[in-house]
Design a protein around this motif. Structure first.
Motif, short mmCIF file in Angstrom:
data_model
loop_
_atom_site.label_atom_id
_atom_site.label_comp_id
_atom_site.label_asym_id
_atom_site.label_seq_id
_atom_site.Cartn_x
_atom_site.Cartn_y
_atom_site.Cartn_z
N GLY A 93 0.79 -1.23 0.00
CA GLY A 93 0.00 0.00 0.00
C GLY A 93 0.82 1.27 0.00
N ILE A 94 2.11 1.17 -0.38
CA ILE A 94 2.97 2.36 -0.42
C ILE A 94 2.77 3.13 -1.72
CG2 ILE A 94 5.38 3.14 -0.44
CD1 ILE A 94 5.82 0.60 1.46
N ILE A 95 2.54 2.37 -2.82
CA ILE A 95 2.20 2.98 -4.11
C ILE A 95 1.00 2.23 -4.69
CG2 ILE A 95 4.57 3.73 -4.62
CD1 ILE A 95 4.83 1.32 -6.50
N ASP A 96 0.34 2.86 -5.68
CA ASP A 96 -0.73 2.14 -6.37
C ASP A 96 -0.18 1.55 -7.67
OD1 ASP A 96 -0.68 4.14 -8.31
OD2 ASP A 96 -2.58 5.06 -7.68
N ASP A 121 3.54 8.56 2.55
CA ASP A 121 4.70 9.45 2.59
C ASP A 121 5.58 8.99 3.75
OD1 ASP A 121 6.40 11.59 2.72
OD2 ASP A 121 4.86 13.10 2.39
N GLN A 122 6.55 8.11 3.46
CA GLN A 122 7.32 7.53 4.56
C GLN A 122 8.68 7.03 4.09
OE1 GLN A 122 4.41 4.17 5.10
NE2 GLN A 122 6.25 2.88 5.03
N MET A 123 9.55 6.72 5.05
CA MET A 123 10.84 6.11 4.75
C MET A 123 10.63 4.62 4.48
SD MET A 123 12.87 8.67 4.87
CE MET A 123 14.48 7.90 4.70
N ILE A 124 11.41 4.10 3.54
CA ILE A 124 11.33 2.69 3.15
C ILE A 124 12.72 2.09 3.26
CG2 ILE A 124 10.69 1.10 1.27
CD1 ILE A 124 8.41 2.95 1.94
N GLN A 125 12.80 0.85 3.70
CA GLN A 125 14.07 0.12 3.62
C GLN A 125 13.78 -1.27 3.07
OE1 GLN A 125 16.52 -0.16 7.21
NE2 GLN A 125 18.32 0.05 5.90
#
Length: 455
Positions: free
Chosen positions: A156-159, A167-171
């Motif tokens: 659910g971070i992008i469609d 809107d967040q940090m990803i690792q």
């Protein structure tokens, strides 16, 4: 049986043409015939930028096919360019290969080495039944992030269109740098329609990943150990630099001002700030002025690459009286032979947009960085430089989104007064260059050559 004869085809941007033309020269050095396929527009630019002493035209056959964009249209519109390319260039490439194969007495095409972004070129090679390899000119971490798109969608971070939902940090893994969701490669390029086109193109990396016989990249295990564990089928062969084959780099879109090397000869060792923002960065007038004032405030010698199109009206862009005040210690050029500049003993640090080519050129010469990323993978490269390798510093914007001259001056002073940055840069240089001279990258490249030559 004639020589192996490969087509090499880059995505039509400076940061892609340059390393793929470097790869081509390494292939030629190892006994392989190369036909290098630019778009017509970039073919003309590259030929115009070559100096009389460049012998690349005698070693690499340089040809072109149309990109599908009309002559008067803006090729900096990456959405329009990418869409037109994928519509027109596959057929043009297939036609070119047919013509080359039909030439009497010529060596038939035995393989295609395509930019990893050009999945359609890999599909053409697959269709006609020749060897097919992908070359990734960016960091392998950025490739890993693109191959991870299905997970980003399911989380659910992008469609499905690449729009950012969180809107967040990803690792992606504990062993590679954090990245912010708004800094995904496609998310900082143009408007929403452009981002969708770029996202769709990059999503096809999975096709390249599935069809290519070999996938190589301009990186090394020493630079990105964690990222390679995520994509073990991508093999590092870099950094591929002209200096390692004792030659000159070629493929620039602008003529180099080599006179700056003589100017560097006149400067004390480890004294010059080198400033270059690549081929696509543009600045608003206010930001451009702040760069100039920041360099002036350092009271150090500087070499600054200023393209004609870096800001709206370049002739009126400098602060009043700036040129007179810095004339004895500042040199401004429109384009520089960057690998030679970064290897010059007078260069103390590199203020960079953090494109991957610039990043590995700085690393390969043991030069610390001030980071000024503009778009795409440059933010991820900044994370490598500042957080993983600890060979550079970030710049902070003020509340209006401008990096002020005081911030530029302070960060430069911090970087150059702390010797640990230079020490770490030199250690990283040693590890990286050992790999390409006699270590893993060297062995991988030799295996790649053997595969191309194997009947």
């Amino acid at each position: 049986m004639g020589k192996p004869h490969v087509i090499v085809i880059p995505y039509p941007a400076q940061g892609h043409v340059l390393p793929m033309l470097e790869l081509s020269q390494w292939l030629v050095k190892n006994g392989i015939k190369v036909t290098f396929v630019n778009t017509e527009f970039n073919h003309e630019r590259v030929l115009k930028s070559l100096s009389d002493s460049d012998n690349i035209r005698e070693t690499v056959t340089m040809v072109y096919i149309p990109d599908g964009v009309e002559p008067w249209e803006d090729r900096n519109d990456l959405g329009k360019l990418t869409e037109a390319m994928s519509r027109v260039m596959p057929g043009e490439l297939e036609s070119l290969i047919g013509k080359l194969n039909g030439k009497e007495g010529g060596e038939k095409i035995t393989g295609v080495i395509a930019d990893g972004q050009l999945s359609w070129a890999i599909e053409v090679a697959h269709k006609i039944g020749v060897k097919k390899a992908a070359f990734y000119p960016a960091s392998v971490a950025s490739v890993a992030s693109l191959l991870n798109v299905p997970n980003l969608v399911s989380d659910g971070i992008i469609d499905n269109n690449g729009r950012i939902l969180k809107d967040q940090m990803i690792q992606l893994s504990p062993t590679i740098p954090l990245m912010h969701s708004t800094n995904f490669v496609w998310a900082s390029v143009g408007d929403e329609a452009t981002q969708k086109i770029i996202f769709d193109m990059l999503s096809k990396f999975s096709i390249t990943n599935k069809l290519a016989d070999w996938q190589i990249c301009n990186s090394s295990y020493d630079l990105e150990p964690g990222a390679f564990s995520l994509v073990p089928n991508i093999i590092p062969v870099g950094p591929l630099l002209a200096s390692n084959r004792l030659g000159k780099s070629a493929g620039y879109f602008w003529p180099e001002d080599s006179a700056c090397l003589a100017w560097l000869d006149q400067q004390p060792i480890n004294s010059v700030i080198y400033v270059a923002f690549g081929s696509l960065t543009v600045f608003e007038q206010t930001q451009f002025e702040e760069v100039a004032l920041g360099l002036e405030l350092t009271n150090m010698p500087f070499l600054w690459v200023v393209r004609q199109d870096i800001t709206a009206d370049i002739n009126e862009a400098y602060p009043k009286g700036f040129s007179d005040r810095v004339q004895n210690r500042g040199l401004i050029v429109s384009w520089a032979p960057q690998q030679q500049v970064l290897s010059h003993p007078s260069v103390a640090c590199f203020v960079s947009h953090c494109g991957w080519n610039s990043t590995i050129e700085g690393v390969s010469n043991g030069v610390p960085f001030i980071c000024w990323p503009y778009f795409a993978d440059q933010f991820l490269n900044q994370s490598y430089i500042c957080d993983e390798w600890k060979v550079g510093l970030r710049l902070d914007k003020d509340e209006s989104g401008i990096i002020r001259h005081g911030e530029i001056k302070d960060k430069l002073e911090n970087l150059l007064s702390d010797e640990s940055y230079k020490e770490r840069a030199l250690n990283l240089q040693t590890k990286t260059m050992d790999s390409v001279r006699e270590g893993c990258s060297h062995k991988n490249f030799n295996n790649f050559i053997e595969w191309i030559k194997d009947d």
